[in-house]
Design a protein around this motif. Structure first.
Motif, short mmCIF file in Angstrom:
data_model
loop_
_atom_site.label_atom_id
_atom_site.label_comp_id
_atom_site.label_asym_id
_atom_site.label_seq_id
_atom_site.Cartn_x
_atom_site.Cartn_y
_atom_site.Cartn_z
N SER A 243 9.10 61.26 12.99
CA SER A 243 8.49 62.52 13.41
C SER A 243 7.28 62.81 12.56
N HIS A 244 6.31 63.46 13.14
CA HIS A 244 5.08 63.80 12.44
C HIS A 244 4.95 65.30 12.35
N ARG A 245 4.70 65.78 11.15
CA ARG A 245 4.49 67.21 10.98
C ARG A 245 3.11 67.58 11.47
N ARG A 246 2.98 68.80 11.97
CA ARG A 246 1.67 69.26 12.41
C ARG A 246 0.73 69.34 11.23
N ALA A 247 -0.55 69.07 11.51
CA ALA A 247 -1.53 69.02 10.43
C ALA A 247 -1.59 70.32 9.66
N SER A 248 -1.48 71.45 10.37
CA SER A 248 -1.62 72.73 9.71
C SER A 248 -0.51 72.96 8.70
N SER A 249 0.74 72.51 9.03
CA SER A 249 1.84 72.76 8.13
C SER A 249 1.86 71.78 6.97
N SER A 250 1.13 70.65 7.09
CA SER A 250 1.13 69.67 6.03
C SER A 250 0.12 70.00 4.93
N ILE A 251 -0.73 70.97 5.18
CA ILE A 251 -1.70 71.36 4.17
C ILE A 251 -1.07 72.41 3.26
N LEU B 205 -15.88 96.56 15.91
CA LEU B 205 -15.77 95.31 16.66
C LEU B 205 -15.06 94.27 15.80
N VAL B 206 -14.02 93.64 16.37
CA VAL B 206 -13.19 92.70 15.61
C VAL B 206 -13.35 91.28 16.14
N MET B 207 -13.46 90.33 15.22
CA MET B 207 -13.47 88.90 15.56
C MET B 207 -12.62 88.18 14.52
N THR B 208 -12.23 86.96 14.80
CA THR B 208 -11.34 86.23 13.89
C THR B 208 -11.99 84.94 13.41
N ALA B 209 -11.97 84.75 12.10
CA ALA B 209 -12.44 83.49 11.50
C ALA B 209 -11.21 82.62 11.26
N ARG B 210 -11.25 81.38 11.76
CA ARG B 210 -10.10 80.48 11.66
C ARG B 210 -10.46 79.17 10.97
N ASN B 211 -9.45 78.60 10.34
CA ASN B 211 -9.57 77.28 9.74
C ASN B 211 -9.40 76.25 10.87
N LYS B 212 -10.43 76.10 11.70
CA LYS B 212 -10.34 75.34 12.95
C LYS B 212 -10.00 73.87 12.76
N PHE B 213 -10.52 73.27 11.71
CA PHE B 213 -10.36 71.82 11.55
C PHE B 213 -9.33 71.46 10.50
N LYS B 214 -8.42 72.40 10.22
CA LYS B 214 -7.31 72.17 9.28
C LYS B 214 -7.81 71.69 7.93
N LYS B 215 -8.84 72.33 7.45
CA LYS B 215 -9.42 71.95 6.16
C LYS B 215 -8.54 72.45 5.02
N GLU B 216 -8.54 71.71 3.92
CA GLU B 216 -7.71 72.08 2.79
C GLU B 216 -8.25 73.31 2.06
N ASN B 217 -9.51 73.66 2.29
CA ASN B 217 -10.06 74.85 1.65
C ASN B 217 -9.96 76.08 2.54
N GLY B 218 -9.15 75.99 3.61
CA GLY B 218 -8.87 77.14 4.45
C GLY B 218 -10.11 77.64 5.19
#
Length: 211
Positions: free
Chosen positions: A49-57, A119-132
């Motif tokens: 099984s492979h853990r999702r990238a986001s949870s492995s960081i 006005l609200v917008m969301t900034a996301r760690n789109k590419f699963k970077k280790e620096n969030g």
């Protein structure tokens, strides 16, 4: 009809030619299947099984977790030095190294950004970077809703920085818990009429009213 059926069966089905040789029907069918079909007697190995990238960081904090643990956030001071115009691509920022810096510490997976008009917008760690979430992630979120706006539509077209309101605000948690929770999980976007460096601070008894 003179020939015994065992010889016919032997020729057709692969049974022993001699009528005196009998099949051992006591053997389990799995062995017969294995011999005939070439199947392995041992069960197939399960795929790893492979853990999702986001949870492995490791080290990435959920913004909800930050609130629940009352973890204070600190905005990167570099956000006040971009000189960036919000209707242009983040790639126009002169100092490219700024873009890859974490937006806040501790590093988070995502965070809401709100203008002073609400006005609200969301900034996301789109590419699963280790620096969030990075400064570029925040600029991308702002640019997405401003890229089609003309210069004359923007009274304050330059990013002056971000503010984490609880850093400068004293709350009565018993009475203002909902307000505190909302402020804890977002940053206020500050804009300016001219590019430059801005500073935010000054202890306040109450949160400044949204413009």
């Amino acid at each position: 009809m003179a020939e015994p059926l065992t010889r016919v069966d032997s020729a057709v089905q692969g049974l022993p030619e001699s009528p005196t040789e009998k099949l051992d029907i006591t053997k389990p069918l799995t062995r017969v299947d294995s011999a005939v079909q070439g199947l392995s007697e041992s069960p197939p190995k399960a795929k790893a099984s492979h853990r999702r990238a986001s949870s492995s960081i490791t080290g990435l904090l959920g913004i909800k977790e930050a609130w629940e643990s009352r973890t204070k956030l600190q905005v990167a001071p570099e956000t006040q030095k971009t000189g960036w115009k919000i209707n242009t691509s983040p790639s126009t920022v002169e100092d490219k190294e700024i873009l890859q810096k974490s937006l806040v510490t501790p590093i988070v997976k995502s965070i809401d950004l709100v203008t002073r008009s609400g006005l609200v917008m969301t900034a996301r760690n789109k590419f699963k970077k280790e620096n969030g979430v990075t400064i570029k992630d925040a600029l991308d979120a702002i640019h997405k809703i401003n890229k089609k706006r003309a210069d004359d539509e923007l009274d304050e077209p330059y990013l002056a920085g971000f503010e984490w309101v609880p850093e400068h605000t004293e709350y009565d948690e018993e009475k203002e818990k909902d307000e505190m929770e909302k402020d804890w999980q977002r940053l206020v976007i500050h804009l300016s009429a001219t590019p430059g460096v801005s500073n935010f601070g000054g202890k306040k008894k109450k949160k400044a009213a949204a413009e």
